[in-house]
Write a protein that holds these residues in place. Structure first.
Motif: not given
Length: 227
Positions: A15-30, A35-48
């Motif tokens: 529950y709750g909000r997932s997004k608030g005010k518009a992101l700054r340009k640098r934030q959107a770029a990150l 974010l894709p490089r740091l995000s967990l891939d929950l579709a794959q088993p965790p690496a040992p």
């Protein structure tokens, strides 16, 4: 909604909000690039891993997570936060400090707990979760039996669950449910144990505001019992 969220059913929805005010340009770029490089891939088993692993549930702006990861570069930290603006703030701090020991999940921490192997967490942080103060919304609180069961499975014996809140009702709610759960033990022996924050505690803007408004924080530590 991920497959694991669908399997848990509507009762356990996030529950709750997932997004608030518009992101700054640098934030959107990150968000697009880092974010894709740091995000967990929950579709794959965790690496040992042989590294100690800790989890922060709902890291807000990321002040505590950044400080903890900076102080313990040998530890792998996982941060969960559904609010996109908070994720963007954390990514900016990770980028500025060049940290390499934080992985992220923008979404429900319950999905990560279901994904992690048994006995894989040495510490879990749950600081100032949404208290959902209205009685009809209490079922939305993260501290519920189903999530405590998830934590018990993922935490190894002796692992700590650290919880902080400035809401008296949520502190009492949490104490009642953790003390009733067979997998957890409350460590406090005297009042100072729950009135005093942990060593190296990072005070967030939220906590400073709460204290300025006359709400005293409560710091609770629970230990995963022997299996």
């Amino acid at each position: 909604m991920s497959e694991t969220s669908q399997q848990r059913g509507a009762h356990a929805r996030l529950y709750g909000r997932s997004k608030g005010k518009a992101l700054r340009k640098r934030q959107a770029a990150l968000i697009d690039e880092l974010l894709p490089r740091l995000s967990l891939d929950l579709a794959q088993p965790p690496a040992p891993t042989a590294r100690e692993r800790r989890l922060e549930i709902g890291f807000g702006g990321g002040e505590h997570l950044i400080a903890a990861a900076s102080d313990s570069p040998e530890v792998e930290f996982i941060g969960c936060e559904p609010f996109l603006n908070g994720v963007a703030k954390l990514l900016a701090r990770i980028d500025e400090r060049g940290l390499t020991n934080i992985r992220l999940h923008q979404g429900d921490a319950a999905d990560v707990l279901d994904w992690l192997p048994e006995d894989s967490l040495s510490r879990v942080y749950l600081f100032y979760p949404d208290p959902w103060p209205k009685r009809r919304h209490h079922k939305r609180r993260f501290v519920a039996r189903e999530n405590l069961d998830r934590l018990a499975r993922a935490m190894h014996a002796g692992a700590e669950l650290r919880f902080a809140t400035d809401i008296d009702d949520y502190a009492a709610w949490t104490l009642a449910r953790l003390r009733a759960h067979p997998a957890f033990r409350w460590r406090a022996q005297r009042a100072e144990d729950w009135r005093t924050p942990w060593s190296g505690w990072t005070r967030t803007k939220y906590e400073a505001k709460a204290m300025a408004e006359g709400r005293d924080p409560v710091y609770l530590t629970f230990v995963r019992a022997l299996r």
